[in-house]
Scaffold this motif. Structure first.
Motif, PDB file in Angstrom:
ATOM      1  N   GLY A  11       0.693  -1.268  -0.218  1.00 38.68           N
ATOM      2  CA  GLY A  11       0.108   0.020  -0.075  1.00 38.68           C
ATOM      3  C   GLY A  11       0.718   1.276  -0.015  1.00 38.68           C
ATOM      4  O   GLY A  11       0.233   2.303   0.169  1.00 38.68           O
ATOM      5  N   ALA A  12       2.052   1.216  -0.187  1.00 38.22           N
ATOM      6  CA  ALA A  12       3.034   2.497  -0.214  1.00 38.22           C
ATOM      7  C   ALA A  12       2.590   3.276  -1.443  1.00 38.22           C
ATOM      8  O   ALA A  12       2.405   2.666  -2.340  1.00 38.22           O
ATOM      9  N   LEU A  20      13.138   5.111   1.641  1.00 42.66           N
ATOM     10  CA  LEU A  20      13.295   4.840   3.320  1.00 42.66           C
ATOM     11  C   LEU A  20      13.172   3.290   3.739  1.00 42.66           C
ATOM     12  O   LEU A  20      14.123   2.868   4.386  1.00 42.66           O
ATOM     13  N   ALA A  21      12.386   2.770   3.135  1.00 43.32           N
ATOM     14  CA  ALA A  21      12.063   1.354   3.533  1.00 43.32           C
ATOM     15  C   ALA A  21      13.479   0.501   3.095  1.00 43.32           C
ATOM     16  O   ALA A  21      13.961  -0.281   3.834  1.00 43.32           O
ATOM     17  N   THR A  22      13.979   0.794   1.881  1.00 42.57           N
ATOM     18  CA  THR A  22      15.074   0.124   1.340  1.00 42.57           C
ATOM     19  C   THR A  22      16.480   0.463   2.098  1.00 42.57           C
ATOM     20  O   THR A  22      17.317  -0.473   2.754  1.00 42.57           O
ATOM     21  N   ALA A  23      16.544   1.812   2.472  1.00 44.58           N
ATOM     22  CA  ALA A  23      17.817   2.301   3.216  1.00 44.58           C
ATOM     23  C   ALA A  23      17.592   1.801   4.561  1.00 44.58           C
ATOM     24  O   ALA A  23      18.769   1.199   5.131  1.00 44.58           O
ATOM     25  N   PRO A  80       0.762  -0.534   5.371  1.00 45.23           N
ATOM     26  CA  PRO A  80       1.690  -1.431   6.071  1.00 45.23           C
ATOM     27  C   PRO A  80       3.219  -0.890   5.898  1.00 45.23           C
ATOM     28  O   PRO A  80       4.033  -0.836   6.925  1.00 45.23           O
ATOM     29  N   LEU A  81       3.854  -0.710   4.825  1.00 45.96           N
ATOM     30  CA  LEU A  81       5.203  -0.293   4.599  1.00 45.96           C
ATOM     31  C   LEU A  81       5.655   0.998   5.390  1.00 45.96           C
ATOM     32  O   LEU A  81       6.507   1.198   6.098  1.00 45.96           O
ATOM     33  N   GLU A  82       4.466   2.050   5.105  1.00 43.42           N
ATOM     34  CA  GLU A  82       4.523   3.179   5.667  1.00 43.42           C
ATOM     35  C   GLU A  82       4.753   3.050   7.132  1.00 43.42           C
ATOM     36  O   GLU A  82       5.412   3.733   7.819  1.00 43.42           O
ATOM     37  N   VAL A 132      12.787  -5.939   1.240  1.00 45.89           N
ATOM     38  CA  VAL A 132      11.971  -6.604   0.109  1.00 45.89           C
ATOM     39  C   VAL A 132      10.917  -5.415  -0.043  1.00 45.89           C
ATOM     40  O   VAL A 132      10.509  -5.308  -1.286  1.00 45.89           O
ATOM     41  N   GLY A 133      10.126  -4.925   0.815  1.00 47.88           N
ATOM     42  CA  GLY A 133       8.905  -3.933   0.505  1.00 47.88           C
ATOM     43  C   GLY A 133       9.529  -2.872  -0.134  1.00 47.88           C
ATOM     44  O   GLY A 133       8.876  -2.261  -1.319  1.00 47.88           O
ATOM     45  N   GLY A 134      10.463  -2.254   0.090  1.00 41.14           N
ATOM     46  CA  GLY A 134      11.100  -0.966  -0.512  1.00 41.14           C
ATOM     47  C   GLY A 134      11.699  -1.331  -2.089  1.00 41.14           C
ATOM     48  O   GLY A 134      11.511  -0.491  -2.843  1.00 41.14           O
ATOM     49  N   LEU A 135      12.303  -2.615  -1.995  1.00 48.29           N
ATOM     50  CA  LEU A 135      12.794  -3.032  -3.415  1.00 48.29           C
ATOM     51  C   LEU A 135      11.432  -3.342  -4.594  1.00 48.29           C
ATOM     52  O   LEU A 135      11.529  -2.990  -5.559  1.00 48.29           O
TER      53      LEU A 135
END
Length: 143
Positions: A11-12, A20-23, A80-82, A132-135
């Protein structure tokens, strides 16, 4: 197919969350791997902080300001990712604040190295989900 303006990954909705999720996920994984790769690494880390109140204070200040800064630019809880990115920011903010306010008391506890290993154990799945979510965010087809 996601609705207009909605991304298919957790849902991002924007590039900031994905970046940010990736980093943050990569950092959590690398940091935790370093601490957990040697059985005595956590004990050495905690002992170094116990031996240097200045180092403990700086460590707390960095964690506090990184968490606060992350929350200033990314205070999102809708997807969720946020929410996970924001939750890690809160984690670092609280952890840093605790080190600043209670550093000697926290570090003098006999179970401090065990708690440090436990927190790094929690960082592995959290970091993996974020990475994984960021990528996946970047690899998702545009809508």
């Amino acid at each position: 197919m996601p609705a207009k303006g909605e991304d298919s990954v957790f849902g991002a909705e924007d590039q900031l969350t994905g970046s940010l999720a990736t980093a943050v996920g990569g950092y959590l994984l690398l940091s935790a791997a370093g601490v957990l790769s040697r059985r005595d690494a956590a004990a050495h880390f905690v002992e170094s902080l116990r031996g240097s109140p200045a180092l403990a204070h700086v460590t707390g200040a960095v964690a506090f300001f990184v968490g606060a800064g992350l929350l200033l630019v990314h205070h999102r809880w809708d997807a969720p990712l946020e929410a996970l990115v924001s939750a890690v920011a809160v984690w670092w903010l609280v952890e840093g604040g605790a080190m600043l306010a209670l550093g000697p008391r926290l570090l003098s506890r006999a179970d401090a190295p065990i708690h440090f290993r436990r927190m790094n154990g929690l960082a592995i799945p959290t970091g993996l989900i974020l990475l994984v979510g960021g990528l996946m965010h970047f690899w998702s087809p545009p809508t």
